[in-house]
Design a protein around this motif. Structure first.
Motif, PDB file in Angstrom:
ATOM      1  N   SER A  27       0.831  -1.203   0.000  1.00 44.05           N
ATOM      2  CA  SER A  27       0.000   0.000   0.000  1.00 44.05           C
ATOM      3  C   SER A  27       0.866   1.253   0.000  1.00 44.05           C
ATOM      4  O   SER A  27       0.559   2.236  -0.689  1.00 44.05           O
ATOM      5  CB  SER A  27      -0.911   0.023   1.223  1.00 44.05           C
ATOM      6  N   MET A  28       1.953   1.206   0.779  1.00 46.23           N
ATOM      7  CA  MET A  28       2.875   2.338   0.845  1.00 46.23           C
ATOM      8  C   MET A  28       3.530   2.570  -0.513  1.00 46.23           C
ATOM      9  O   MET A  28       3.612   3.698  -0.989  1.00 46.23           O
ATOM     10  CB  MET A  28       3.928   2.072   1.915  1.00 46.23           C
ATOM     11  N   ARG A  29       3.991   1.496  -1.143  1.00 42.56           N
ATOM     12  CA  ARG A  29       4.638   1.635  -2.455  1.00 42.56           C
ATOM     13  C   ARG A  29       3.671   2.203  -3.490  1.00 42.56           C
ATOM     14  O   ARG A  29       4.045   3.031  -4.319  1.00 42.56           O
ATOM     15  CB  ARG A  29       5.187   0.285  -2.926  1.00 42.56           C
ATOM     16  N   THR A  30       2.409   1.778  -3.419  1.00 44.42           N
ATOM     17  CA  THR A  30       1.393   2.280  -4.345  1.00 44.42           C
ATOM     18  C   THR A  30       1.169   3.775  -4.126  1.00 44.42           C
ATOM     19  O   THR A  30       1.054   4.536  -5.094  1.00 44.42           O
ATOM     20  CB  THR A  30       0.072   1.508  -4.149  1.00 44.42           C
ATOM     21  N   ALA A  31       1.111   4.191  -2.876  1.00 48.79           N
ATOM     22  CA  ALA A  31       0.899   5.608  -2.561  1.00 48.79           C
ATOM     23  C   ALA A  31       2.082   6.447  -3.045  1.00 48.79           C
ATOM     24  O   ALA A  31       1.897   7.543  -3.591  1.00 48.79           O
ATOM     25  CB  ALA A  31       0.699   5.790  -1.065  1.00 48.79           C
ATOM     26  N   VAL A  32       3.294   5.935  -2.878  1.00 49.23           N
ATOM     27  CA  VAL A  32       4.491   6.656  -3.337  1.00 49.23           C
ATOM     28  C   VAL A  32       4.459   6.783  -4.860  1.00 49.23           C
ATOM     29  O   VAL A  32       4.739   7.851  -5.413  1.00 49.23           O
ATOM     30  CB  VAL A  32       5.778   5.949  -2.850  1.00 49.23           C
ATOM     31  N   ARG A  33       4.091   5.694  -5.548  1.00 51.14           N
ATOM     32  CA  ARG A  33       3.995   5.740  -7.012  1.00 51.14           C
ATOM     33  C   ARG A  33       2.953   6.746  -7.465  1.00 51.14           C
ATOM     34  O   ARG A  33       3.157   7.476  -8.435  1.00 51.14           O
ATOM     35  CB  ARG A  33       3.623   4.352  -7.562  1.00 51.14           C
ATOM     36  N   LYS A  34       1.817   6.762  -6.762  1.00 54.78           N
ATOM     37  CA  LYS A  34       0.744   7.695  -7.100  1.00 54.78           C
ATOM     38  C   LYS A  34       1.225   9.139  -6.960  1.00 54.78           C
ATOM     39  O   LYS A  34       0.963   9.978  -7.819  1.00 54.78           O
ATOM     40  CB  LYS A  34      -0.461   7.442  -6.189  1.00 54.78           C
ATOM     41  N   LEU A  35       1.960   9.416  -5.880  1.00 56.31           N
ATOM     42  CA  LEU A  35       2.483  10.764  -5.662  1.00 56.31           C
ATOM     43  C   LEU A  35       3.495  11.140  -6.751  1.00 56.31           C
ATOM     44  O   LEU A  35       3.476  12.255  -7.260  1.00 56.31           O
ATOM     45  CB  LEU A  35       3.123  10.867  -4.276  1.00 56.31           C
ATOM     46  N   ARG A  36       4.364  10.196  -7.097  1.00 58.05           N
ATOM     47  CA  ARG A  36       5.373  10.481  -8.121  1.00 58.05           C
ATOM     48  C   ARG A  36       4.773  10.693  -9.505  1.00 58.05           C
ATOM     49  O   ARG A  36       5.382  11.334 -10.357  1.00 58.05           O
ATOM     50  CB  ARG A  36       6.395   9.341  -8.184  1.00 58.05           C
ATOM     51  N   SER A  37       3.576  10.148  -9.737  1.00 54.82           N
ATOM     52  CA  SER A  37       2.947  10.296 -11.050  1.00 54.82           C
ATOM     53  C   SER A  37       2.178  11.607 -11.186  1.00 54.82           C
ATOM     54  O   SER A  37       1.729  11.953 -12.275  1.00 54.82           O
ATOM     55  CB  SER A  37       2.005   9.122 -11.327  1.00 54.82           C
ATOM     56  N   MET A  38       2.022  12.331 -10.072  1.00 56.64           N
ATOM     57  CA  MET A  38       1.286  13.598 -10.101  1.00 56.64           C
ATOM     58  C   MET A  38       2.098  14.675 -10.798  1.00 56.64           C
ATOM     59  O   MET A  38       3.315  14.729 -10.670  1.00 56.64           O
ATOM     60  CB  MET A  38       0.930  14.037  -8.682  1.00 56.64           C
ATOM     61  N   THR A  39       1.383  15.523 -11.532  1.00 56.18           N
ATOM     62  CA  THR A  39       2.052  16.599 -12.261  1.00 56.18           C
ATOM     63  C   THR A  39       1.631  17.985 -11.766  1.00 56.18           C
ATOM     64  O   THR A  39       2.282  18.971 -12.079  1.00 56.18           O
ATOM     65  CB  THR A  39       1.739  16.498 -13.771  1.00 56.18           C
ATOM     66  N   VAL A  40       0.557  18.059 -10.999  1.00 53.80           N
ATOM     67  CA  VAL A  40       0.078  19.335 -10.455  1.00 53.80           C
ATOM     68  C   VAL A  40       0.632  19.499  -9.042  1.00 53.80           C
ATOM     69  O   VAL A  40       0.444  18.635  -8.190  1.00 53.80           O
ATOM     70  CB  VAL A  40      -1.468  19.370 -10.434  1.00 53.80           C
ATOM     71  N   LYS A  41       1.318  20.606  -8.816  1.00 51.42           N
ATOM     72  CA  LYS A  41       1.995  20.823  -7.532  1.00 51.42           C
ATOM     73  C   LYS A  41       1.021  20.899  -6.358  1.00 51.42           C
ATOM     74  O   LYS A  41       1.271  20.308  -5.307  1.00 51.42           O
ATOM     75  CB  LYS A  41       2.838  22.096  -7.595  1.00 51.42           C
ATOM     76  N   ALA A  42      -0.106  21.582  -6.533  1.00 53.68           N
ATOM     77  CA  ALA A  42      -1.077  21.726  -5.447  1.00 53.68           C
ATOM     78  C   ALA A  42      -1.649  20.368  -5.043  1.00 53.68           C
ATOM     79  O   ALA A  42      -1.829  20.075  -3.858  1.00 53.68           O
ATOM     80  CB  ALA A  42      -2.203  22.660  -5.871  1.00 53.68           C
ATOM     81  N   GLU A  43      -1.911  19.550  -6.043  1.00 58.36           N
ATOM     82  CA  GLU A  43      -2.449  18.201  -5.801  1.00 58.36           C
ATOM     83  C   GLU A  43      -1.431  17.344  -5.042  1.00 58.36           C
ATOM     84  O   GLU A  43      -1.775  16.652  -4.075  1.00 58.36           O
ATOM     85  CB  GLU A  43      -2.753  17.568  -7.169  1.00 58.36           C
ATOM     86  N   ALA A  44      -0.180  17.399  -5.479  1.00 60.73           N
ATOM     87  CA  ALA A  44       0.889  16.626  -4.843  1.00 60.73           C
ATOM     88  C   ALA A  44       1.142  17.117  -3.421  1.00 60.73           C
ATOM     89  O   ALA A  44       1.354  16.308  -2.510  1.00 60.73           O
ATOM     90  CB  ALA A  44       2.160  16.717  -5.676  1.00 60.73           C
ATOM     91  N   THR A  45       1.103  18.414  -3.215  1.00 64.53           N
ATOM     92  CA  THR A  45       1.325  18.992  -1.891  1.00 64.53           C
ATOM     93  C   THR A  45       0.222  18.564  -0.919  1.00 64.53           C
ATOM     94  O   THR A  45       0.495  18.315   0.259  1.00 64.53           O
ATOM     95  CB  THR A  45       1.374  20.533  -1.980  1.00 64.53           C
ATOM     96  N   ALA A  46      -0.999  18.455  -1.429  1.00 68.66           N
ATOM     97  CA  ALA A  46      -2.117  18.031  -0.580  1.00 68.66           C
ATOM     98  C   ALA A  46      -2.021  16.550  -0.226  1.00 68.66           C
ATOM     99  O   ALA A  46      -2.427  16.135   0.866  1.00 68.66           O
ATOM    100  CB  ALA A  46      -3.432  18.311  -1.287  1.00 68.66           C
ATOM    101  N   PHE A  47      -1.480  15.739  -1.119  1.00 66.66           N
ATOM    102  CA  PHE A  47      -1.396  14.290  -0.913  1.00 66.66           C
ATOM    103  C   PHE A  47      -0.175  13.888  -0.099  1.00 66.66           C
ATOM    104  O   PHE A  47      -0.176  12.839   0.558  1.00 66.66           O
ATOM    105  CB  PHE A  47      -1.382  13.582  -2.281  1.00 66.66           C
ATOM    106  N   TYR A  48       0.857  14.724  -0.099  1.00 64.72           N
ATOM    107  CA  TYR A  48       2.125  14.397   0.567  1.00 64.72           C
ATOM    108  C   TYR A  48       1.988  14.076   2.058  1.00 64.72           C
ATOM    109  O   TYR A  48       2.578  13.098   2.529  1.00 64.72           O
ATOM    110  CB  TYR A  48       3.149  15.510   0.341  1.00 64.72           C
TER     111      TYR A  48
END
Length: 84
Positions: A27-48
């Motif tokens: 689950s952790m690896r999937t979440a990390v992959r999901k974060l790395r695939s994000m291209t919008v900074k605001a979206e990534a900052t909210a998910f981090y």
């Protein structure tokens, strides 16, 4: 295969724990992959923070090493800061 009653129980427990740990590590690896695939900074900052919390919990419970969690958090923070 084990012959003692206590060894059989230990085998059952360790198998159960292995599957439990594997689920959370995956689950952790999937979440990390999901974060790395994000291209919008605001979206990534909210998910981090969610990913960071999950990494800290896994490190606290010795599912992953604390240094691995720290390295991943650092790399993800750098990744987010480089997003446009």
């Amino acid at each position: 295969m084990a012959n003692h009653k206590s060894a059989l129980k230990r085998f059952r427990q360790s198998e159960k724990r292995r599957l439990h740990n594997r689920y959370y590590a995956k689950s952790m690896r999937t979440a990390v992959r999901k974060l790395r695939s994000m291209t919008v900074k605001a979206e990534a900052t909210a998910f981090y923070p969610k990913v960071q919390k999950a990494l800290d919990k896994l490190a606290k419970r010795n599912i992953i090493h604390r240094n691995k969690a720290a390295n991943l958090k650092s790399k993800l923070a750098r990744f987010i800061s480089k997003l446009a």
